[in-house]
Design a protein around this motif. Structure first.
Motif, PDB file in Angstrom:
ATOM      1  N   ALA A   1      -8.721 -46.515  70.619  1.00 21.92           N
ATOM      2  CA  ALA A   1      -9.196 -47.900  70.538  1.00 21.92           C
ATOM      3  C   ALA A   1     -10.672 -47.942  70.160  1.00 21.92           C
ATOM      4  CB  ALA A   1      -8.966 -48.620  71.863  1.00 21.92           C
ATOM      5  N   VAL A   2     -11.476 -47.002  70.697  1.00 20.29           N
ATOM      6  CA  VAL A   2     -12.898 -46.926  70.330  1.00 20.29           C
ATOM      7  C   VAL A   2     -13.022 -46.662  68.831  1.00 20.29           C
ATOM      8  CG1 VAL A   2     -14.997 -45.546  70.569  1.00 20.29           C
ATOM      9  CG2 VAL A   2     -13.736 -46.230  72.591  1.00 20.29           C
ATOM     10  N   LEU A   3     -12.250 -45.718  68.326  1.00 21.57           N
ATOM     11  CA  LEU A   3     -12.299 -45.414  66.891  1.00 21.57           C
ATOM     12  C   LEU A   3     -11.900 -46.624  66.047  1.00 21.57           C
ATOM     13  CD1 LEU A   3     -10.844 -41.780  66.746  1.00 21.57           C
ATOM     14  CD2 LEU A   3     -13.231 -42.511  66.628  1.00 21.57           C
ATOM     15  N   CYS A   4     -10.845 -47.315  66.468  1.00 21.00           N
ATOM     16  CA  CYS A   4     -10.397 -48.508  65.723  1.00 21.00           C
ATOM     17  C   CYS A   4     -11.458 -49.606  65.758  1.00 21.00           C
ATOM     18  CB  CYS A   4      -9.083 -49.031  66.291  1.00 21.00           C
ATOM     19  SG  CYS A   4      -7.652 -48.084  65.812  1.00 21.00           S
ATOM     20  N   ALA A   5     -12.077 -49.818  66.928  1.00 19.39           N
ATOM     21  CA  ALA A   5     -13.105 -50.860  67.048  1.00 19.39           C
ATOM     22  C   ALA A   5     -14.306 -50.534  66.176  1.00 19.39           C
ATOM     23  CB  ALA A   5     -13.529 -51.013  68.507  1.00 19.39           C
ATOM     24  N   LEU A   6     -14.750 -49.280  66.196  1.00 18.37           N
ATOM     25  CA  LEU A   6     -15.902 -48.878  65.372  1.00 18.37           C
ATOM     26  C   LEU A   6     -15.581 -48.993  63.884  1.00 18.37           C
ATOM     27  CD1 LEU A   6     -17.201 -45.771  67.344  1.00 18.37           C
ATOM     28  CD2 LEU A   6     -18.313 -47.996  67.131  1.00 18.37           C
ATOM     29  N   LEU A   7     -14.416 -48.502  63.494  1.00 23.83           N
ATOM     30  CA  LEU A   7     -14.034 -48.567  62.078  1.00 23.83           C
ATOM     31  C   LEU A   7     -13.880 -50.011  61.617  1.00 23.83           C
ATOM     32  CD1 LEU A   7     -13.213 -47.113  59.470  1.00 23.83           C
ATOM     33  CD2 LEU A   7     -10.856 -47.116  60.332  1.00 23.83           C
ATOM     34  N   GLY A   8     -13.223 -50.834  62.420  1.00 27.36           N
ATOM     35  CA  GLY A   8     -13.028 -52.236  62.050  1.00 27.36           C
ATOM     36  C   GLY A   8     -14.342 -52.986  61.919  1.00 27.36           C
ATOM     37  N   THR A   9     -15.253 -52.780  62.866  1.00 29.99           N
ATOM     38  CA  THR A   9     -16.568 -53.433  62.801  1.00 29.99           C
ATOM     39  C   THR A   9     -17.353 -52.948  61.590  1.00 29.99           C
ATOM     40  OG1 THR A   9     -16.580 -53.618  65.211  1.00 29.99           O
ATOM     41  CG2 THR A   9     -18.693 -53.865  64.092  1.00 29.99           C
ATOM     42  N   PHE A  10     -17.307 -51.630  61.332  1.00 30.17           N
ATOM     43  CA  PHE A  10     -17.988 -51.072  60.164  1.00 30.17           C
ATOM     44  C   PHE A  10     -17.447 -51.676  58.872  1.00 30.17           C
ATOM     45  CE2 PHE A  10     -17.842 -47.919  56.739  1.00 30.17           C
ATOM     46  CZ  PHE A  10     -19.193 -47.735  56.526  1.00 30.17           C
ATOM     47  N   LEU A  11     -16.135 -51.771  58.754  1.00 30.23           N
ATOM     48  CA  LEU A  11     -15.538 -52.307  57.524  1.00 30.23           C
ATOM     49  C   LEU A  11     -15.875 -53.780  57.329  1.00 30.23           C
ATOM     50  CD1 LEU A  11     -12.039 -50.546  57.541  1.00 30.23           C
ATOM     51  CD2 LEU A  11     -14.044 -49.992  56.143  1.00 30.23           C
ATOM     52  N   LEU A  12     -15.879 -54.549  58.407  1.00 31.56           N
ATOM     53  CA  LEU A  12     -16.215 -55.971  58.282  1.00 31.56           C
ATOM     54  C   LEU A  12     -17.697 -56.178  57.964  1.00 31.56           C
ATOM     55  CD1 LEU A  12     -14.131 -57.625  61.134  1.00 31.56           C
ATOM     56  CD2 LEU A  12     -13.782 -57.824  58.678  1.00 31.56           C
ATOM     57  N   ALA A  13     -18.548 -55.302  58.482  1.00 33.27           N
ATOM     58  CA  ALA A  13     -19.993 -55.468  58.268  1.00 33.27           C
ATOM     59  C   ALA A  13     -20.436 -54.965  56.898  1.00 33.27           C
ATOM     60  CB  ALA A  13     -20.772 -54.734  59.359  1.00 33.27           C
ATOM     61  N   THR A  14     -19.737 -53.964  56.354  1.00 33.40           N
ATOM     62  CA  THR A  14     -20.213 -53.342  55.112  1.00 33.40           C
ATOM     63  C   THR A  14     -19.240 -53.460  53.946  1.00 33.40           C
ATOM     64  OG1 THR A  14     -19.220 -51.207  55.642  1.00 33.40           O
ATOM     65  CG2 THR A  14     -21.461 -51.611  56.449  1.00 33.40           C
ATOM     66  N   HIS A  15     -18.052 -53.982  54.186  1.00 32.05           N
ATOM     67  CA  HIS A  15     -16.978 -54.005  53.185  1.00 32.05           C
ATOM     68  C   HIS A  15     -16.656 -52.585  52.718  1.00 32.05           C
ATOM     69  CE1 HIS A  15     -17.351 -58.307  53.106  1.00 32.05           C
ATOM     70  NE2 HIS A  15     -18.614 -58.217  52.773  1.00 32.05           N
ATOM     71  N   GLY A  16     -16.862 -51.602  53.594  1.00 34.62           N
ATOM     72  CA  GLY A  16     -16.550 -50.220  53.290  1.00 34.62           C
ATOM     73  C   GLY A  16     -17.604 -49.486  52.480  1.00 34.62           C
ATOM     74  N   ASN A  17     -18.719 -50.148  52.197  1.00 31.68           N
ATOM     75  CA  ASN A  17     -19.770 -49.537  51.395  1.00 31.68           C
ATOM     76  C   ASN A  17     -21.029 -49.411  52.255  1.00 31.68           C
ATOM     77  OD1 ASN A  17     -21.612 -48.691  49.505  1.00 31.68           O
ATOM     78  ND2 ASN A  17     -21.342 -50.447  48.142  1.00 31.68           N
ATOM     79  N   VAL A  18     -21.406 -48.182  52.580  1.00 31.09           N
ATOM     80  CA  VAL A  18     -22.570 -47.954  53.433  1.00 31.09           C
ATOM     81  C   VAL A  18     -23.838 -48.511  52.788  1.00 31.09           C
ATOM     82  CG1 VAL A  18     -23.939 -46.188  54.618  1.00 31.09           C
ATOM     83  CG2 VAL A  18     -21.499 -45.866  54.334  1.00 31.09           C
ATOM     84  N   LYS A  19     -23.922 -48.475  51.475  1.00 36.33           N
ATOM     85  CA  LYS A  19     -25.126 -48.940  50.778  1.00 36.33           C
ATOM     86  C   LYS A  19     -25.266 -50.462  50.795  1.00 36.33           C
ATOM     87  CE  LYS A  19     -25.322 -44.939  47.786  1.00 36.33           C
ATOM     88  NZ  LYS A  19     -25.269 -44.421  46.429  1.00 36.33           N
ATOM     89  N   SER A  20     -24.169 -51.171  51.113  1.00 40.98           N
ATOM     90  CA  SER A  20     -24.264 -52.635  51.134  1.00 40.98           C
ATOM     91  C   SER A  20     -24.924 -53.145  52.405  1.00 40.98           C
ATOM     92  CB  SER A  20     -22.876 -53.266  50.976  1.00 40.98           C
ATOM     93  OG  SER A  20     -22.115 -53.081  52.151  1.00 40.98           O
ATOM     94  N   LEU A  21     -25.064 -52.296  53.402  1.00 39.91           N
ATOM     95  CA  LEU A  21     -25.713 -52.690  54.651  1.00 39.91           C
ATOM     96  C   LEU A  21     -27.184 -52.314  54.555  1.00 39.91           C
ATOM     97  CD1 LEU A  21     -25.245 -53.836  57.508  1.00 39.91           C
ATOM     98  CD2 LEU A  21     -24.943 -51.504  58.278  1.00 39.91           C
ATOM     99  N   THR A  22     -28.005 -53.316  54.331  1.00 35.91           N
ATOM    100  CA  THR A  22     -29.438 -53.049  54.203  1.00 35.91           C
ATOM    101  C   THR A  22     -30.149 -53.737  55.350  1.00 35.91           C
ATOM    102  OG1 THR A  22     -29.665 -54.967  52.757  1.00 35.91           O
ATOM    103  CG2 THR A  22     -29.389 -52.825  51.696  1.00 35.91           C
ATOM    104  N   ASN A  23     -30.640 -52.935  56.253  1.00 42.81           N
ATOM    105  CA  ASN A  23     -31.384 -53.443  57.400  1.00 42.81           C
ATOM    106  C   ASN A  23     -32.779 -52.853  57.385  1.00 42.81           C
ATOM    107  OD1 ASN A  23     -29.403 -55.019  58.598  1.00 42.81           O
ATOM    108  ND2 ASN A  23     -28.551 -53.296  59.723  1.00 42.81           N
ATOM    109  N   SER A  24     -33.720 -53.652  57.818  1.00 40.93           N
ATOM    110  CA  SER A  24     -35.078 -53.135  57.964  1.00 40.93           C
ATOM    111  C   SER A  24     -35.127 -52.238  59.191  1.00 40.93           C
ATOM    112  CB  SER A  24     -36.060 -54.293  58.120  1.00 40.93           C
ATOM    113  OG  SER A  24     -35.852 -54.933  59.358  1.00 40.93           O
TER     114      SER A  24
END
Length: 191
Positions: free
Chosen positions: A21-44
């Motif tokens: 469940a931890v893995l699913c929660a982390l993966l799901g949140t990551f996919l929703l926040a980045t659309h699967g692209n690490v470079k699309s998440l730009t934070n200061s």
């Protein structure tokens, strides 16, 4: 963070379902926040710092108050927490320095945020911590990014990509995984 803390504190590894469940929660949140692209998440760096501070604070107030929740009423704990938090915040941003036009609409908005944006969510979350424990409560709270996504689709007409649906599926899977209770082996009495 909470699962790791609970595992270390109580010398107990999470169950298979909790770990998955931890893995699913982390993966799901990551996919929703980045659309699967690490470079699309730009934070200061400052946003990353405050995000990590927020995560540590969430982990702390989820795992720490177990004894307090057993001894005191949840509403009393929320009231004191909000009072102390509001008092301390006034040293950084005093409430009397804000220029606000007080009319029925602004007062209604302030009351809405107080009750439905702060008090009710924290109250229900701490009741969850009290009755189902910090690990399951924090994993079920992973539904929050899903609700934000649904709200943005409904009100802001945001378009979802196929990868977002996978993220939604992962978060929903988290809830189902946590509802699965492994059957305990029946003990037979030896006579």
């Amino acid at each position: 963070m909470i699962v790791i803390y609970i595992s270390i504190r109580y010398h107990k590894m999470p169950s298979f379902f909790e770990f998955f469940a931890v893995l699913c929660a982390l993966l799901g949140t990551f996919l929703l926040a980045t659309h699967g692209n690490v470079k699309s998440l730009t934070n200061s760096p400052l946003a990353l710092f405050w995000g990590l501070v927020s995560a540590v604070a969430l982990a702390f107030y989820t795992a720490f108050p177990k004894r307090l929740l057993q001894k005191y009423d949840t509403i009393l704990l929320i009231a004191w927490g909000m009072f102390i938090g509001g008092f301390c915040t006034n040293f950084v941003a005093p409430f009397w320095r804000f220029e606000v036009v007080l009319n029925p609409v602004s007062i209604g908005c302030i009351l809405f945020v107080i009750f439905f944006g702060a008090m009710l969510p924290y109250l229900t979350f701490l009741y969850g911590v009290k009755y189902i424990g910090p690990t399951k409560s924090s994993l079920l709270a992973s539904v929050e990014p899903l609700s934000s996504t649904v709200a943005s689709v409904l009100w802001l007409h945001t378009h979802l990509e196929w990868i977002d649906y996978i993220g939604i599926g992962c978060i929903i899977a988290t809830v189902f995984l946590l509802s699965i209770q492994p059957k305990k082996k029946e003990q037979t009495a030896v006579q």
